[in-house]
Design a protein around this motif. Sequence first.
Motif, PDB file in Angstrom:
ATOM      1  N   ASP A   1       8.871   1.243   9.912  1.00  0.00           N
ATOM      2  CA  ASP A   1       7.659   1.212  10.738  1.00  0.00           C
ATOM      3  C   ASP A   1       6.474   1.866  10.039  1.00  0.00           C
ATOM      4  OD1 ASP A   1       8.585  -0.212  12.893  1.00  0.00           O
ATOM      5  OD2 ASP A   1       9.256   1.537  14.015  1.00  0.00           O
ATOM      6  N   LEU A   2       6.629   2.168   8.744  1.00  0.00           N
ATOM      7  CA  LEU A   2       5.498   2.698   7.999  1.00  0.00           C
ATOM      8  C   LEU A   2       4.458   1.593   7.797  1.00  0.00           C
ATOM      9  CD1 LEU A   2       7.610   4.940   7.459  1.00  0.00           C
ATOM     10  CD2 LEU A   2       6.655   5.149   5.157  1.00  0.00           C
ATOM     11  N   VAL A   3       3.210   1.995   7.682  1.00  0.00           N
ATOM     12  CA  VAL A   3       2.126   1.053   7.409  1.00  0.00           C
ATOM     13  C   VAL A   3       1.410   1.510   6.147  1.00  0.00           C
ATOM     14  CG1 VAL A   3       1.828   0.485   9.839  1.00  0.00           C
ATOM     15  CG2 VAL A   3       0.453   2.321   8.826  1.00  0.00           C
TER      16      VAL A   3
ATOM     17  N   HIS B   1       5.403  -5.385  14.173  1.00  0.00           N
ATOM     18  CA  HIS B   1       5.132  -3.944  14.357  1.00  0.00           C
ATOM     19  C   HIS B   1       4.359  -3.764  15.668  1.00  0.00           C
ATOM     20  CE1 HIS B   1       3.880   0.138  13.687  1.00  0.00           C
ATOM     21  NE2 HIS B   1       4.479   0.172  12.483  1.00  0.00           N
ATOM     22  N   PRO B   2       4.863  -2.911  16.576  1.00  0.00           N
ATOM     23  CA  PRO B   2       4.230  -2.779  17.898  1.00  0.00           C
ATOM     24  C   PRO B   2       2.801  -2.258  17.858  1.00  0.00           C
ATOM     25  CG  PRO B   2       5.886  -1.072  17.540  1.00  0.00           C
ATOM     26  CD  PRO B   2       6.051  -2.053  16.440  1.00  0.00           C
ATOM     27  N   ALA B   3       2.438  -1.524  16.799  1.00  0.00           N
ATOM     28  CA  ALA B   3       1.094  -0.957  16.733  1.00  0.00           C
ATOM     29  C   ALA B   3       0.077  -1.938  16.176  1.00  0.00           C
ATOM     30  CB  ALA B   3       1.112   0.319  15.898  1.00  0.00           C
ATOM     31  N   LEU B   4       0.539  -3.103  15.727  1.00  0.00           N
ATOM     32  CA  LEU B   4      -0.374  -4.046  15.084  1.00  0.00           C
ATOM     33  C   LEU B   4      -0.528  -5.342  15.872  1.00  0.00           C
ATOM     34  CD1 LEU B   4       0.617  -3.650  11.315  1.00  0.00           C
ATOM     35  CD2 LEU B   4      -1.027  -2.340  12.663  1.00  0.00           C
TER      36      LEU B   4
ATOM     37  N   GLU C   1     -12.222  -7.122  -4.302  1.00  0.00           N
ATOM     38  CA  GLU C   1     -11.043  -6.877  -3.472  1.00  0.00           C
ATOM     39  C   GLU C   1     -11.391  -6.002  -2.276  1.00  0.00           C
ATOM     40  OE1 GLU C   1      -8.362  -7.787  -2.137  1.00  0.00           O
ATOM     41  OE2 GLU C   1      -6.941  -7.575  -3.826  1.00  0.00           O
ATOM     42  N   ARG C   2     -10.709  -6.219  -1.164  1.00  0.00           N
ATOM     43  CA  ARG C   2     -10.893  -5.380   0.008  1.00  0.00           C
ATOM     44  C   ARG C   2      -9.536  -4.914   0.518  1.00  0.00           C
ATOM     45  NH1 ARG C   2     -11.155  -7.295   5.513  1.00  0.00           N
ATOM     46  NH2 ARG C   2      -9.858  -9.165   5.787  1.00  0.00           N
ATOM     47  N   TYR C   3      -9.543  -3.832   1.305  1.00  0.00           N
ATOM     48  CA  TYR C   3      -8.313  -3.267   1.839  1.00  0.00           C
ATOM     49  C   TYR C   3      -8.052  -3.774   3.250  1.00  0.00           C
ATOM     50  CZ  TYR C   3      -8.124   0.058  -2.027  1.00  0.00           C
ATOM     51  OH  TYR C   3      -8.037   0.638  -3.268  1.00  0.00           O
ATOM     52  N   VAL C   4      -6.768  -4.007   3.543  1.00  0.00           N
ATOM     53  CA  VAL C   4      -6.355  -4.392   4.892  1.00  0.00           C
ATOM     54  C   VAL C   4      -5.180  -3.509   5.308  1.00  0.00           C
ATOM     55  CG1 VAL C   4      -7.132  -6.785   4.740  1.00  0.00           C
ATOM     56  CG2 VAL C   4      -4.839  -6.184   3.938  1.00  0.00           C
ATOM     57  N   LEU C   5      -4.960  -3.426   6.619  1.00  0.00           N
ATOM     58  CA  LEU C   5      -3.850  -2.661   7.172  1.00  0.00           C
ATOM     59  C   LEU C   5      -2.625  -3.564   7.224  1.00  0.00           C
ATOM     60  CD1 LEU C   5      -2.724  -0.115   8.554  1.00  0.00           C
ATOM     61  CD2 LEU C   5      -3.637  -0.994  10.719  1.00  0.00           C
ATOM     62  N   VAL C   6      -1.517  -3.079   6.705  1.00  0.00           N
ATOM     63  CA  VAL C   6      -0.317  -3.906   6.585  1.00  0.00           C
ATOM     64  C   VAL C   6       0.884  -3.201   7.209  1.00  0.00           C
ATOM     65  CG1 VAL C   6       1.167  -5.181   4.985  1.00  0.00           C
ATOM     66  CG2 VAL C   6      -1.239  -4.809   4.421  1.00  0.00           C
ATOM     67  N   GLY C   7       1.668  -3.948   7.965  1.00  0.00           N
ATOM     68  CA  GLY C   7       2.903  -3.440   8.562  1.00  0.00           C
ATOM     69  C   GLY C   7       3.940  -4.538   8.617  1.00  0.00           C
TER      70      GLY C   7
ATOM     71  N   GLN D   1       2.787  -8.338   8.073  1.00  0.00           N
ATOM     72  CA  GLN D   1       1.637  -8.865   8.786  1.00  0.00           C
ATOM     73  C   GLN D   1       0.419  -7.997   8.494  1.00  0.00           C
ATOM     74  OE1 GLN D   1       3.341  -8.275  12.909  1.00  0.00           O
ATOM     75  NE2 GLN D   1       1.303  -7.445  13.333  1.00  0.00           N
ATOM     76  N   ILE D   2      -0.733  -8.623   8.609  1.00  0.00           N
ATOM     77  CA  ILE D   2      -1.990  -7.986   8.236  1.00  0.00           C
ATOM     78  C   ILE D   2      -2.850  -7.780   9.469  1.00  0.00           C
ATOM     79  CG2 ILE D   2      -4.100  -8.249   6.867  1.00  0.00           C
ATOM     80  CD1 ILE D   2      -2.509 -10.017   4.955  1.00  0.00           C
ATOM     81  N   ALA D   3      -3.511  -6.630   9.511  1.00  0.00           N
ATOM     82  CA  ALA D   3      -4.444  -6.338  10.600  1.00  0.00           C
ATOM     83  C   ALA D   3      -5.703  -5.724  10.016  1.00  0.00           C
ATOM     84  CB  ALA D   3      -3.812  -5.393  11.612  1.00  0.00           C
TER      85      ALA D   3
END
Length: 297
Positions: free
Chosen positions: A242-244, A180-183, A170-176, A259-261
């Motif tokens: 707007d938390l991630v 989301h304007p920052a992603l 498994e790997r980690y991804v940034l999720v919002g 969405q994933i970044a």
Amino acid sequence: MSNFGRLDLNLLVTLDVLLMELNVTRAAERLSLSQPSVSAHLAKLRAFFDDPLLLPGPRGMRPTARAEALREPLRQALEVLEHTVSPISPFEAASANITWRVAASDYGESTVLLPTLARLRQAAPNSRLAVLELVPTRIARQAEMGEIDLAFHTQDCAPSGMRQRVLFKERYVLVGRIGHPALTARPTLAQFSQLEHVVVSPNGGGFSGITDHTLEQVGLSRRVVLSVPHFLFVKSVIAKTDLVAMLPERLVRGSPEVQIAEPPVAIPGYELAMLWDERSHRDPAHQWLRELIAQSV
């Protein structure tokens, strides 16, 4: 009988055949023994039971009353013993009436059990599955006592001495949230650090994790404003605020509400393992379940 412990069970097998054949020669042939060996067995049996057991008859031998009383109980006892020590029969999933008990976090429920459930219901329709809360400190004891059949936990934290099989990496991804304007693009380290984060703390109340340890190595930190004990609640929080969060990819892959970044720094992932105790390692039903799960994830 007080001297039962000194009785050679092979003598009882000989007696069983003698009572069926009523002839030493034929009994010897069935037992693949010599006639003197069977006669020697019969002498020991007579001494043990203090009874002649078999007497000369017009066409072979005739049983005494004691031998006649032994005939059926002895046959039944040997059949039970033979069944007990026979090789275990293959597991028949389609007709099995069995209850499995597994320990999993909400992450394990979503990434392991949910993909397995449909195949399990189809292959073993009479079975039942009980999912228990995963308590890492109790896994080994629960498995040893037969309270659980399997547990799903990170491989590096698996209790020593337990059997294990890695199911996936498994790997980690940034999720919002969606939009989301920052992603809109991969954030920089500085932007990532300024975002408001939510973390999962299985033990409750923690505000740091592997992401924070990684950031510390480059002299940075992030703003963690919410700590929750379960993964699935995080998805709802992210979708409506707007938390991630840094989440395992399998947990959010294909989720339409988020969405994933890619994060600006690589966060070490982990291997999820299936764990079980040695006591059930060779059990056919247990082996079948483990293989089904491994093929489903």
